[in-house]
Design a protein around this motif. Structure first.
Motif, PDB file in Angstrom:
ATOM      1  N   SER A 162      56.819  25.785   8.038  1.00  0.00           N
ATOM      2  CA  SER A 162      57.599  24.870   7.475  1.00  0.00           C
ATOM      3  C   SER A 162      58.242  23.854   8.459  1.00  0.00           C
ATOM      4  N   SER A 163      57.905  24.073   9.979  1.00  0.00           N
ATOM      5  CA  SER A 163      58.378  23.262  10.846  1.00  0.00           C
ATOM      6  C   SER A 163      59.781  23.264  11.324  1.00  0.00           C
ATOM      7  N   GLU A 164      60.546  24.197  10.470  1.00  0.00           N
ATOM      8  CA  GLU A 164      61.723  24.570  10.811  1.00  0.00           C
ATOM      9  C   GLU A 164      62.005  25.225  12.344  1.00  0.00           C
ATOM     10  N   TYR A 165      61.073  25.935  12.758  1.00  0.00           N
ATOM     11  CA  TYR A 165      61.151  26.399  14.079  1.00  0.00           C
ATOM     12  C   TYR A 165      61.087  25.148  15.126  1.00  0.00           C
ATOM     13  N   THR A 166      60.193  24.264  14.635  1.00  0.00           N
ATOM     14  CA  THR A 166      60.235  22.965  15.468  1.00  0.00           C
ATOM     15  C   THR A 166      61.651  22.257  15.693  1.00  0.00           C
ATOM     16  N   ILE A 167      62.374  22.227  14.455  1.00  0.00           N
ATOM     17  CA  ILE A 167      63.563  21.493  14.643  1.00  0.00           C
ATOM     18  C   ILE A 167      64.582  22.461  15.588  1.00  0.00           C
ATOM     19  N   LEU A 168      64.555  23.787  15.227  1.00  0.00           N
ATOM     20  CA  LEU A 168      65.415  24.771  16.105  1.00  0.00           C
ATOM     21  C   LEU A 168      65.054  24.441  17.727  1.00  0.00           C
ATOM     22  N   ARG A 169      63.658  24.100  18.056  1.00  0.00           N
ATOM     23  CA  ARG A 169      63.270  24.016  19.554  1.00  0.00           C
ATOM     24  C   ARG A 169      63.920  22.669  19.802  1.00  0.00           C
ATOM     25  N   THR A 170      63.827  21.714  19.146  1.00  0.00           N
ATOM     26  CA  THR A 170      64.289  20.301  19.595  1.00  0.00           C
ATOM     27  C   THR A 170      66.001  20.464  19.595  1.00  0.00           C
ATOM     28  N   SER A 171      66.450  21.436  18.955  1.00  0.00           N
ATOM     29  CA  SER A 171      67.810  21.499  19.177  1.00  0.00           C
ATOM     30  C   SER A 171      68.248  22.425  19.992  1.00  0.00           C
ATOM     31  N   GLY A 172      67.503  22.750  20.981  1.00  0.00           N
ATOM     32  CA  GLY A 172      67.942  23.515  22.259  1.00  0.00           C
ATOM     33  C   GLY A 172      67.604  24.905  22.306  1.00  0.00           C
ATOM     34  N   LEU A 173      66.830  25.318  21.139  1.00  0.00           N
ATOM     35  CA  LEU A 173      66.272  26.929  21.211  1.00  0.00           C
ATOM     36  C   LEU A 173      65.072  27.165  22.060  1.00  0.00           C
ATOM     37  N   GLY A 174      65.079  27.093  23.559  1.00  0.00           N
ATOM     38  CA  GLY A 174      64.054  27.527  24.111  1.00  0.00           C
ATOM     39  C   GLY A 174      63.407  28.877  24.048  1.00  0.00           C
ATOM     40  N   PRO A 175      62.308  29.143  24.780  1.00  0.00           N
ATOM     41  CA  PRO A 175      61.758  30.344  24.777  1.00  0.00           C
ATOM     42  C   PRO A 175      62.689  31.618  25.057  1.00  0.00           C
ATOM     43  N   TRP A 176      63.590  31.302  26.182  1.00  0.00           N
ATOM     44  CA  TRP A 176      64.156  32.418  26.735  1.00  0.00           C
ATOM     45  C   TRP A 176      65.506  32.766  25.885  1.00  0.00           C
ATOM     46  N   LYS A 177      65.830  31.669  25.202  1.00  0.00           N
ATOM     47  CA  LYS A 177      67.221  31.731  24.220  1.00  0.00           C
ATOM     48  C   LYS A 177      66.686  32.440  23.105  1.00  0.00           C
ATOM     49  N   ALA A 178      65.369  31.977  22.459  1.00  0.00           N
ATOM     50  CA  ALA A 178      64.802  32.661  21.262  1.00  0.00           C
ATOM     51  C   ALA A 178      64.481  34.238  21.506  1.00  0.00           C
ATOM     52  N   LEU A 179      64.198  34.423  22.809  1.00  0.00           N
ATOM     53  CA  LEU A 179      63.922  35.952  23.437  1.00  0.00           C
ATOM     54  C   LEU A 179      64.991  36.705  23.081  1.00  0.00           C
ATOM     55  N   ARG A 180      66.000  36.102  23.837  1.00  0.00           N
ATOM     56  CA  ARG A 180      67.585  36.781  23.890  1.00  0.00           C
ATOM     57  C   ARG A 180      68.082  37.010  22.651  1.00  0.00           C
ATOM     58  N   THR A 181      67.976  35.991  21.854  1.00  0.00           N
ATOM     59  CA  THR A 181      68.453  35.942  20.400  1.00  0.00           C
ATOM     60  C   THR A 181      67.666  37.134  19.479  1.00  0.00           C
ATOM     61  N   LEU A 182      66.351  37.170  19.769  1.00  0.00           N
ATOM     62  CA  LEU A 182      65.705  38.279  18.820  1.00  0.00           C
ATOM     63  C   LEU A 182      65.932  39.720  19.418  1.00  0.00           C
ATOM     64  N   MET A 183      66.253  39.684  20.804  1.00  0.00           N
ATOM     65  CA  MET A 183      66.651  40.941  21.345  1.00  0.00           C
ATOM     66  C   MET A 183      67.790  41.658  21.077  1.00  0.00           C
ATOM     67  N   GLY A 184      68.916  40.559  20.670  1.00  0.00           N
ATOM     68  CA  GLY A 184      70.299  41.115  20.270  1.00  0.00           C
ATOM     69  C   GLY A 184      70.138  41.719  18.946  1.00  0.00           C
ATOM     70  N   LEU A 185      69.182  41.263  17.956  1.00  0.00           N
ATOM     71  CA  LEU A 185      68.865  41.626  16.849  1.00  0.00           C
ATOM     72  C   LEU A 185      68.077  42.831  16.878  1.00  0.00           C
ATOM     73  N   GLY A 186      67.306  42.941  17.912  1.00  0.00           N
ATOM     74  CA  GLY A 186      66.383  44.236  17.981  1.00  0.00           C
ATOM     75  C   GLY A 186      67.333  45.286  18.335  1.00  0.00           C
ATOM     76  N   LEU A 187      68.364  45.119  19.260  1.00  0.00           N
ATOM     77  CA  LEU A 187      69.422  46.390  19.752  1.00  0.00           C
ATOM     78  C   LEU A 187      70.107  46.806  18.207  1.00  0.00           C
ATOM     79  N   VAL A 188      70.509  45.778  17.402  1.00  0.00           N
ATOM     80  CA  VAL A 188      71.082  46.242  16.323  1.00  0.00           C
ATOM     81  C   VAL A 188      69.940  47.279  15.370  1.00  0.00           C
ATOM     82  N   PHE A 189      68.978  47.123  15.408  1.00  0.00           N
ATOM     83  CA  PHE A 189      67.835  47.562  14.946  1.00  0.00           C
ATOM     84  C   PHE A 189      67.684  48.984  15.509  1.00  0.00           C
ATOM     85  N   VAL A 190      67.775  49.076  16.755  1.00  0.00           N
ATOM     86  CA  VAL A 190      67.785  50.231  17.844  1.00  0.00           C
ATOM     87  C   VAL A 190      68.695  51.323  17.428  1.00  0.00           C
ATOM     88  N   ALA A 191      69.985  50.784  17.259  1.00  0.00           N
ATOM     89  CA  ALA A 191      71.287  51.645  17.066  1.00  0.00           C
ATOM     90  C   ALA A 191      70.868  52.049  15.425  1.00  0.00           C
TER      91      ALA A 191
END
Length: 372
Positions: A90-119
């Motif tokens: 839906s090109s929503e992720y493209t909009i998020l990338r232009t809003s400043g969501l770089g690859p490393w920020k996206a990785l940190r964001t998902l890893m934060g959620l991943g830690l919730v699933f781990v717990a």
């Protein structure tokens, strides 16, 4: 960034929950079908007690926490892949990338959620699932008979001051009564001193066993000419032992249905008595590493957000996520058996699937996200 996290976390949690519920419904059906063969059978202890439809439903329901633990990583992968692919479509992720969501920020964001699933996975697998699984087995045993490992029973060993004991317990009833007990006593030189066979018994709170209808044989081998066997019968026999009811139930339960602390305590008991603990050590490390696979799954799903397509469905990508999740589940079980057969280091056998998929996920992230 807070808004972006709220958007991604909400979408992933909703998708993962939906996938998990769908899987649970499917496995609930499979487990219930397996129980159909047992419905209508009378108890081996009391023929007037019948295992009915209601009892089968309760038993299968008590297995749900164990299924949640097993299916959590797969559900996380499929749910996250679905969300990432849909955002890319839906090109929503493209909009998020232009809003400043770089690859490393996206990785940190998902890893934060991943830690919730781990717990969440660790809490379910270490607290809720073992208790529910044990309750399920005891509940079924109360209607069908005793909890056992088949004809071989459970073997335990104990070292005391002047003797070594090998103990075989055939079954354990829901009330805590043990059945078909055999005790072999050896001296410090490894010579058989006595044997004991009892129809049933009870493990007391003062670290002792009370056995009923006991046949005891003592071997007097002081001299070759005077060697003899002394046979005696006892209605009740008191045997001092440090083997607790918890240790016996642990020996009769599958290792994957035990708490981490119980596994560790049982491993220490086995090693102290000269028994192999390879199987339980692998399962101990597996219970530590398995929740971390949720973290691997969210990293593996991130490259799906960088796929470029504007038309068509995302069914193929979701199917790919399903196949990856199934392959991880199968590989996890395969390494468990291979490690046990080939005497691998327990931590290596348990961690190998997570290490392999971590390398694959980071390789996909580096190639598809950073390079392309």
């Amino acid at each position: 960034m807070k808004t972006i996290r709220k958007l991604i976390y909400g979408e992933v949690l909703m998708a993962t929950g939906f996938v998990l519920v769908a899987f649970l419904a499917l496995f609930f059906f499979f487990d219930f079908v397996d129980e159909l063969a047992s419905i209508g059978r009378p108890s081996r202890l009391d023929p007037s007690i019948i295992y009915g439809l209601r009892h089968a439903l309760v038993y299968v329901t008590l297995l749900i926490p164990s299924r949640v633990y097993e299916l959590a990583p797969i559900s996380v992968l499929i749910g996250t892949v679905t969300v990432m692919a849909r955002l890319a479509q839906s090109s929503e992720y493209t909009i998020l990338r232009t809003s400043g969501l770089g690859p490393w920020k996206a990785l940190r964001t998902l890893m934060g959620l991943g830690l919730v699933f781990v717990a969440f996975t660790f809490a379910v697998g270490d607290y809720l699932a073992p208790a529910a699984s044990k309750a399920a087995q005891l509940y079924k045993a109360s209607y069908q008979g005793k909890l056992s490992l088949g004809q071989t029973g459970a073997w335990l060993k104990e070292k005391q001051a002047y003797s070594n004991f090998s103990v075989n317990v055939g079954s354990l009833s829901p009330s805590g009564e043990i059945g078909e007990v055999r005790v072999f006593e050896f001296d410090n030189q490894g010579m058989l001193v006595s044997t004991l066979q009892a129809d049933k018994g009870q493990i007391e709170n003062d670290s002792s066993w009370t056995l009923f209808k006991v046949t005891r044989r003592e071997f007097d081998v002081a001299g070759q000419q005077s060697a003899k066997i002394v046979r005696s019968q006892h209605d009740t026999f008191h045997w001092p032992s440090a083997l607790s009811a918890e240790m016996v139930s642990v020996a009769l339960l599958k290792p994957d249905r035990m708490r981490t602390t119980d596994l560790y305590a049982y491993i220490q008991h086995l090693e102290a008595n000269g028994q192999t603990a390879q199987r339980y050590e692998i399962e101990f490390w597996r219970k530590l590493f398995y929740p971390l696979s949720c973290l691997v799954m969210v990293v593996l799903a991130l490259p799906f957000a960088y796929l470029h397509f504007r038309s068509g469905g995302i069914t193929g990508y979701v199917f790919g996520g399903v196949m990856i999740g199934i392959s991880f589940f199968l590989l996890n079980n395969v390494f468990n058996y291979i490690g046990n057969l080939n005497q691998w280091q327990p931590w290596l056998a348990a961690a190998s699937p997570a290490i392999i998929y971590s390398i694959v996920s980071l390789g996909a992230f580096g190639w598809l996200v950073l390079r392309r």
